[in-house]
Design a protein around this motif. Sequence first.
Motif, mmCIF file in Angstrom:
data_model
loop_
_atom_site.group_PDB
_atom_site.id
_atom_site.type_symbol
_atom_site.label_atom_id
_atom_site.label_comp_id
_atom_site.label_asym_id
_atom_site.label_seq_id
_atom_site.Cartn_x
_atom_site.Cartn_y
_atom_site.Cartn_z
ATOM 1 N N ALA A 187 31.185 40.467 2.879
ATOM 2 C CA ALA A 187 29.848 40.398 2.827
ATOM 3 C C ALA A 187 29.115 41.684 1.862
ATOM 4 O O ALA A 187 28.245 41.471 1.260
ATOM 5 C CB ALA A 187 29.302 40.616 4.183
ATOM 6 N N ARG A 188 29.990 42.588 1.912
ATOM 7 C CA ARG A 188 29.557 43.721 1.001
ATOM 8 C C ARG A 188 29.379 43.608 -0.298
ATOM 9 O O ARG A 188 28.709 44.146 -1.052
ATOM 10 C CB ARG A 188 30.447 45.114 1.403
ATOM 11 N N THR A 189 30.480 42.334 -0.857
ATOM 12 C CA THR A 189 30.251 42.235 -2.277
ATOM 13 C C THR A 189 28.920 41.319 -2.803
ATOM 14 O O THR A 189 28.813 41.456 -4.011
ATOM 15 C CB THR A 189 31.512 41.491 -2.928
ATOM 16 N N ALA A 190 28.244 40.905 -1.858
ATOM 17 C CA ALA A 190 27.079 40.272 -2.248
ATOM 18 C C ALA A 190 25.798 40.948 -2.335
ATOM 19 O O ALA A 190 24.692 40.414 -2.521
ATOM 20 C CB ALA A 190 26.813 39.320 -1.043
ATOM 21 N N CYS A 191 26.002 42.411 -2.131
ATOM 22 C CA CYS A 191 24.889 43.229 -2.268
ATOM 23 C C CYS A 191 23.917 43.201 -3.481
ATOM 24 O O CYS A 191 22.658 43.260 -3.382
ATOM 25 C CB CYS A 191 25.318 44.729 -2.166
ATOM 26 N N LYS A 192 24.385 43.214 -4.722
ATOM 27 C CA LYS A 192 23.745 42.861 -5.697
ATOM 28 C C LYS A 192 22.800 41.637 -5.699
ATOM 29 O O LYS A 192 21.593 41.528 -5.961
ATOM 30 C CB LYS A 192 24.633 42.891 -7.022
ATOM 31 N N MET A 193 23.661 40.557 -5.497
ATOM 32 C CA MET A 193 22.794 39.038 -5.347
ATOM 33 C C MET A 193 22.005 39.048 -4.547
ATOM 34 O O MET A 193 20.945 38.643 -4.760
ATOM 35 C CB MET A 193 24.131 38.347 -5.210
ATOM 36 N N VAL A 194 22.271 39.515 -3.254
ATOM 37 C CA VAL A 194 21.299 39.571 -2.165
ATOM 38 C C VAL A 194 20.105 40.399 -2.478
ATOM 39 O O VAL A 194 18.813 39.772 -2.087
ATOM 40 C CB VAL A 194 21.942 39.766 -0.811
ATOM 41 N N SER A 195 20.368 41.521 -2.885
ATOM 42 C CA SER A 195 19.037 42.519 -3.300
ATOM 43 C C SER A 195 18.214 41.954 -4.348
ATOM 44 O O SER A 195 16.848 41.949 -4.151
ATOM 45 C CB SER A 195 19.606 43.795 -3.526
ATOM 46 N N GLU A 196 18.560 41.240 -5.344
ATOM 47 C CA GLU A 196 18.124 40.415 -6.381
ATOM 48 C C GLU A 196 17.184 39.241 -5.773
ATOM 49 O O GLU A 196 16.002 38.926 -6.062
ATOM 50 C CB GLU A 196 18.877 39.831 -7.615
ATOM 51 N N LYS A 197 17.605 38.474 -4.910
ATOM 52 C CA LYS A 197 17.146 37.239 -4.244
ATOM 53 C C LYS A 197 16.123 37.876 -3.624
ATOM 54 O O LYS A 197 14.875 37.230 -3.531
ATOM 55 C CB LYS A 197 18.253 36.482 -3.446
ATOM 56 N N MET A 198 16.226 38.909 -2.786
ATOM 57 C CA MET A 198 15.152 39.488 -1.838
ATOM 58 C C MET A 198 13.891 39.879 -2.647
ATOM 59 O O MET A 198 12.882 39.588 -2.396
ATOM 60 C CB MET A 198 15.596 40.695 -1.030
ATOM 61 N N GLU A 199 13.974 40.568 -3.683
ATOM 62 C CA GLU A 199 13.146 40.867 -4.615
ATOM 63 C C GLU A 199 12.322 39.892 -5.142
ATOM 64 O O GLU A 199 11.159 39.962 -5.382
ATOM 65 C CB GLU A 199 13.682 41.893 -5.713
ATOM 66 N N LYS A 200 13.118 38.831 -5.581
ATOM 67 C CA LYS A 200 12.457 37.514 -6.187
ATOM 68 C C LYS A 200 11.774 36.665 -5.148
ATOM 69 O O LYS A 200 11.065 35.662 -5.530
ATOM 70 C CB LYS A 200 13.579 36.832 -7.174
ATOM 71 N N GLY A 201 12.086 36.908 -3.849
ATOM 72 C CA GLY A 201 11.534 36.039 -2.710
ATOM 73 C C GLY A 201 12.191 34.794 -2.616
ATOM 74 O O GLY A 201 11.475 33.666 -2.268
ATOM 75 N N GLU A 202 13.611 34.671 -2.956
ATOM 76 C CA GLU A 202 14.259 33.293 -3.140
ATOM 77 C C GLU A 202 14.867 33.054 -1.519
ATOM 78 O O GLU A 202 16.168 33.044 -1.500
ATOM 79 C CB GLU A 202 15.290 33.405 -4.082
ATOM 80 N N PHE A 203 13.828 32.766 -0.532
ATOM 81 C CA PHE A 203 14.402 32.348 0.466
ATOM 82 C C PHE A 203 14.580 31.096 0.816
ATOM 83 O O PHE A 203 14.133 29.988 -0.042
ATOM 84 C CB PHE A 203 13.311 32.904 1.538
ATOM 85 N N GLU A 204 15.537 30.781 1.901
ATOM 86 C CA GLU A 204 15.847 29.332 2.345
ATOM 87 C C GLU A 204 14.760 28.889 3.316
ATOM 88 O O GLU A 204 14.194 29.648 4.261
ATOM 89 C CB GLU A 204 17.242 29.553 2.711
ATOM 90 N N ASP A 205 14.688 27.553 3.700
ATOM 91 C CA ASP A 205 13.933 26.905 4.510
ATOM 92 C C ASP A 205 15.063 26.899 5.892
ATOM 93 O O ASP A 205 16.058 26.621 5.876
ATOM 94 C CB ASP A 205 13.481 25.523 4.185
ATOM 95 N N LEU A 206 14.350 27.617 7.047
ATOM 96 C CA LEU A 206 15.326 27.565 8.356
ATOM 97 C C LEU A 206 15.330 26.454 9.174
ATOM 98 O O LEU A 206 16.400 26.338 9.241
ATOM 99 C CB LEU A 206 14.294 28.798 9.243
ATOM 100 N N THR A 207 14.584 25.361 8.723
ATOM 101 C CA THR A 207 14.633 24.047 9.168
ATOM 102 C C THR A 207 15.831 23.399 8.572
ATOM 103 O O THR A 207 16.690 22.436 9.208
ATOM 104 C CB THR A 207 13.437 23.431 9.270
ATOM 105 N N SER A 208 15.720 23.227 7.277
ATOM 106 C CA SER A 208 16.451 22.437 6.467
ATOM 107 C C SER A 208 18.008 22.852 5.964
ATOM 108 O O SER A 208 18.805 22.128 5.357
ATOM 109 C CB SER A 208 15.860 21.686 5.224
ATOM 110 N N PHE A 209 18.005 24.160 5.783
ATOM 111 C CA PHE A 209 19.159 24.787 5.154
ATOM 112 C C PHE A 209 20.477 24.560 5.880
ATOM 113 O O PHE A 209 20.527 24.514 7.123
ATOM 114 C CB PHE A 209 18.791 26.409 5.093
ATOM 115 N N GLU A 210 21.367 24.117 5.043
ATOM 116 C CA GLU A 210 22.716 23.684 5.558
ATOM 117 C C GLU A 210 23.740 24.506 4.710
ATOM 118 O O GLU A 210 23.589 24.792 3.623
ATOM 119 C CB GLU A 210 23.014 22.178 5.555
#
Length: 221
Positions: A187-210
Amino acid sequence: MILAIDASTTGCSVAVFLEGKVVVSLESKKDRSAAESLTLMIEKVLDLSACKREDLKAVAVAKGPGSYTGLRIAVSTAKGLAFALGIPLLSYGTLDALCYAIPYVDAVDFLCPMIDARRMEVFCGFYDAKTKELVQDISAELVDENSFSDILSKGKVLFFGEGSAKCKGVILHENAVFLEEVIYPEARTACKMVSEKMEKGEFEDLTSFEPFYLKEYMFKK
Protein backbone atom coordinates in the motif's frame (compact mmCIF):
# COMPACT_ATOMS: atom_id res chain seq x y z
CA MET A 1 -5.10 11.63 6.32
CA ILE A 2 -5.76 8.87 3.79
CA LEU A 3 -5.92 5.15 4.59
CA ALA A 4 -4.65 2.85 1.82
CA ILE A 5 -5.36 -0.89 1.61
CA ASP A 6 -3.81 -3.58 -0.62
CA ALA A 7 -4.62 -7.30 -0.62
CA SER A 8 -3.97 -7.98 -4.31
CA THR A 9 -1.61 -10.91 -3.88
CA THR A 10 0.10 -12.88 -1.12
CA GLY A 11 -0.57 -11.25 2.23
CA CYS A 12 -1.88 -7.72 2.62
CA SER A 13 -0.72 -4.24 3.57
CA VAL A 14 -2.09 -0.95 4.86
CA ALA A 15 -0.69 2.57 5.08
CA VAL A 16 -1.62 6.06 6.20
CA PHE A 17 -0.70 9.04 4.01
CA LEU A 18 -0.60 12.72 4.95
CA GLU A 19 0.18 15.52 2.51
CA GLY A 20 1.80 13.19 -0.01
CA LYS A 21 3.98 11.33 2.49
CA VAL A 22 3.76 7.91 4.13
CA VAL A 23 3.12 8.30 7.86
CA VAL A 24 2.96 4.61 8.81
CA SER A 25 2.75 1.36 6.85
CA LEU A 26 2.28 -2.27 7.83
CA GLU A 27 2.71 -5.41 5.73
CA SER A 28 1.90 -9.08 6.24
CA LYS A 29 3.49 -11.60 3.89
CA LYS A 30 1.47 -14.48 5.32
CA ASP A 31 -0.28 -16.25 2.47
CA ARG A 32 -4.01 -15.47 2.24
CA SER A 33 -3.85 -13.33 5.38
CA ALA A 34 -6.32 -10.64 4.29
CA ALA A 35 -9.42 -12.24 5.77
CA GLU A 36 -7.92 -12.68 9.23
CA SER A 37 -5.47 -9.77 9.40
CA LEU A 38 -6.79 -6.80 7.46
CA THR A 39 -9.14 -5.31 10.05
CA LEU A 40 -6.57 -5.69 12.84
CA MET A 41 -3.86 -4.13 10.67
CA ILE A 42 -6.09 -1.16 9.90
CA GLU A 43 -6.71 -0.57 13.60
CA LYS A 44 -2.99 -0.86 14.34
CA VAL A 45 -1.85 1.50 11.59
CA LEU A 46 -4.39 4.10 12.70
CA ASP A 47 -3.19 3.75 16.28
CA LEU A 48 0.49 4.04 15.28
CA SER A 49 -0.22 7.16 13.23
CA ALA A 50 -2.31 8.70 16.03
CA CYS A 51 -5.15 8.92 13.55
CA LYS A 52 -8.75 8.44 14.60
CA ARG A 53 -11.23 7.11 12.09
CA GLU A 54 -12.99 10.46 12.02
CA ASP A 55 -9.68 12.10 11.00
CA LEU A 56 -9.59 10.17 7.72
CA LYS A 57 -10.36 12.19 4.60
CA ALA A 58 -10.55 9.22 2.20
CA VAL A 59 -9.95 5.49 1.85
CA ALA A 60 -7.87 4.14 -1.05
CA VAL A 61 -7.73 0.55 -2.27
CA ALA A 62 -5.70 -1.41 -4.81
CA LYS A 63 -8.25 -2.42 -7.44
CA GLY A 64 -6.24 -5.18 -9.13
CA PRO A 65 -5.53 -7.24 -11.04
CA GLY A 66 -4.58 -9.96 -8.59
CA SER A 67 -6.09 -12.51 -6.23
CA TYR A 68 -9.87 -12.75 -6.58
CA THR A 69 -10.38 -13.34 -2.86
CA GLY A 70 -7.88 -10.71 -1.74
CA LEU A 71 -9.29 -8.04 -4.03
CA ARG A 72 -12.85 -8.81 -2.97
CA ILE A 73 -11.98 -8.55 0.73
CA ALA A 74 -9.95 -5.36 0.34
CA VAL A 75 -12.53 -3.58 -1.81
CA SER A 76 -15.41 -4.62 0.47
CA THR A 77 -13.48 -3.38 3.51
CA ALA A 78 -12.59 -0.07 1.86
CA LYS A 79 -16.13 0.54 0.64
CA GLY A 80 -17.53 -0.29 4.07
CA LEU A 81 -15.20 2.16 5.80
CA ALA A 82 -15.85 4.92 3.27
CA PHE A 83 -19.61 4.47 3.57
CA ALA A 84 -19.60 4.32 7.37
CA LEU A 85 -17.40 7.41 7.70
CA GLY A 86 -19.02 9.36 4.88
CA ILE A 87 -15.71 9.90 3.07
CA PRO A 88 -14.62 9.36 -0.56
CA LEU A 89 -13.26 6.11 -2.00
CA LEU A 90 -10.13 6.19 -4.16
CA SER A 91 -8.68 3.33 -6.18
CA TYR A 92 -5.40 2.63 -7.94
CA GLY A 93 -3.98 -0.11 -10.15
CA THR A 94 -1.92 -2.79 -8.46
CA LEU A 95 0.58 -2.94 -11.34
CA ASP A 96 0.80 0.86 -11.44
CA ALA A 97 1.80 0.93 -7.78
CA LEU A 98 4.39 -1.81 -8.29
CA CYS A 99 6.27 0.50 -10.65
CA TYR A 100 6.85 2.93 -7.79
CA ALA A 101 8.53 0.17 -5.76
CA ILE A 102 11.41 -0.20 -8.23
CA PRO A 103 14.73 1.05 -6.80
CA TYR A 104 16.23 2.01 -10.17
CA VAL A 105 15.12 2.56 -13.77
CA ASP A 106 18.08 4.19 -15.55
CA ALA A 107 19.35 1.09 -17.36
CA VAL A 108 16.06 0.09 -19.02
CA ASP A 109 13.45 1.57 -21.34
CA PHE A 110 10.32 -0.17 -20.07
CA LEU A 111 9.02 -1.63 -16.82
CA CYS A 112 6.89 -4.77 -16.76
CA PRO A 113 5.42 -5.59 -13.34
CA MET A 114 4.06 -9.14 -13.19
CA ILE A 115 1.58 -10.82 -10.86
CA ASP A 116 1.29 -14.60 -10.81
CA ALA A 117 -2.00 -15.78 -12.35
CA ARG A 118 -1.20 -19.51 -11.89
CA ARG A 119 0.50 -22.01 -14.18
CA MET A 120 2.42 -20.05 -16.85
CA GLU A 121 -0.02 -17.15 -16.90
CA VAL A 122 0.70 -13.68 -15.54
CA PHE A 123 -1.08 -10.37 -15.16
CA CYS A 124 1.21 -7.71 -16.60
CA GLY A 125 1.49 -4.27 -18.14
CA PHE A 126 4.24 -2.26 -19.80
CA TYR A 127 5.25 1.19 -18.58
CA ASP A 128 7.71 3.85 -19.67
CA ALA A 129 10.64 3.47 -17.27
CA LYS A 130 11.07 7.21 -16.75
CA THR A 131 7.50 8.50 -16.61
CA LYS A 132 5.85 5.29 -15.33
CA GLU A 133 3.05 5.91 -17.81
CA LEU A 134 1.30 2.82 -19.21
CA VAL A 135 2.38 2.21 -22.82
CA GLN A 136 0.72 -1.17 -23.44
CA ASP A 137 -2.58 -2.36 -22.02
CA ILE A 138 -2.68 -4.49 -18.88
CA SER A 139 -3.48 -8.08 -19.79
CA ALA A 140 -3.43 -11.71 -18.70
CA GLU A 141 -0.73 -13.48 -20.73
CA LEU A 142 0.23 -17.11 -21.16
CA VAL A 143 4.02 -16.89 -21.28
CA ASP A 144 6.21 -18.71 -23.81
CA GLU A 145 9.55 -18.03 -25.53
CA ASN A 146 7.92 -15.64 -28.02
CA SER A 147 6.03 -13.55 -25.48
CA PHE A 148 6.42 -9.76 -25.61
CA SER A 149 8.74 -9.89 -28.64
CA ASP A 150 7.26 -6.68 -30.09
CA ILE A 151 8.08 -4.45 -27.15
CA LEU A 152 11.37 -6.25 -26.47
CA SER A 153 12.46 -5.26 -29.97
CA LYS A 154 11.99 -1.59 -29.00
CA GLY A 155 14.28 -1.53 -25.97
CA LYS A 156 15.31 -3.10 -22.68
CA VAL A 157 12.48 -4.30 -20.45
CA LEU A 158 12.77 -4.87 -16.71
CA PHE A 159 10.50 -7.74 -15.62
CA PHE A 160 9.73 -7.87 -11.90
CA GLY A 161 7.14 -8.84 -9.33
CA GLU A 162 6.09 -12.24 -8.03
CA GLY A 163 5.07 -13.46 -11.49
CA SER A 164 8.42 -12.78 -13.14
CA ALA A 165 10.41 -15.63 -11.58
CA LYS A 166 8.72 -18.33 -13.65
CA CYS A 167 9.34 -16.32 -16.83
CA LYS A 168 13.09 -15.91 -16.38
CA GLY A 169 14.01 -19.23 -17.97
CA VAL A 170 11.46 -18.83 -20.76
CA ILE A 171 11.90 -15.26 -22.04
CA LEU A 172 15.48 -15.27 -23.31
CA HIS A 173 15.48 -12.14 -25.49
CA GLU A 174 18.66 -10.07 -25.16
CA ASN A 175 16.62 -7.04 -24.06
CA ALA A 176 14.89 -8.91 -21.23
CA VAL A 177 16.19 -7.99 -17.76
CA PHE A 178 14.90 -9.65 -14.59
CA LEU A 179 15.01 -8.13 -11.12
CA GLU A 180 16.45 -10.68 -8.69
CA GLU A 181 14.54 -9.33 -5.69
CA VAL A 182 10.90 -10.40 -5.49
CA ILE A 183 8.76 -7.29 -5.06
CA TYR A 184 5.20 -7.61 -3.81
CA PRO A 185 2.46 -4.97 -4.00
CA GLU A 186 2.40 -2.80 -0.88
CA ALA A 187 0.00 0.00 0.00
CA ARG A 188 2.80 2.45 0.82
CA THR A 189 4.05 2.54 -2.79
CA ALA A 190 0.74 4.06 -3.91
CA CYS A 191 1.29 7.28 -1.95
CA LYS A 192 2.09 9.49 -4.95
CA MET A 193 -0.78 8.20 -7.08
CA VAL A 194 -3.33 8.31 -4.29
CA SER A 195 -2.33 11.81 -3.20
CA GLU A 196 -2.67 13.08 -6.78
CA LYS A 197 -6.07 11.42 -7.19
CA MET A 198 -7.22 12.98 -3.93
CA GLU A 199 -6.12 16.42 -5.07
CA LYS A 200 -7.93 16.01 -8.40
CA GLY A 201 -11.06 14.62 -6.78
CA GLU A 202 -10.94 11.36 -8.76
CA PHE A 203 -13.29 9.41 -6.50
CA GLU A 204 -15.06 6.11 -7.12
CA ASP A 205 -18.80 5.52 -6.90
CA LEU A 206 -19.41 3.53 -3.72
CA THR A 207 -22.41 1.74 -5.20
CA SER A 208 -20.97 0.57 -8.50
CA PHE A 209 -17.23 0.22 -7.90
CA GLU A 210 -15.85 -3.29 -8.39
CA PRO A 211 -12.32 -4.76 -8.41
CA PHE A 212 -10.42 -5.05 -11.69
CA TYR A 213 -10.29 -8.85 -11.86
CA LEU A 214 -9.10 -8.83 -15.50
CA LYS A 215 -10.14 -12.41 -16.18
CA GLU A 216 -13.10 -14.58 -15.27
CA TYR A 217 -12.71 -16.89 -12.32
CA MET A 218 -14.30 -20.31 -12.45
CA PHE A 219 -15.70 -21.97 -9.36
CA LYS A 220 -16.68 -25.57 -8.82
CA LYS A 221 -20.03 -26.09 -7.15
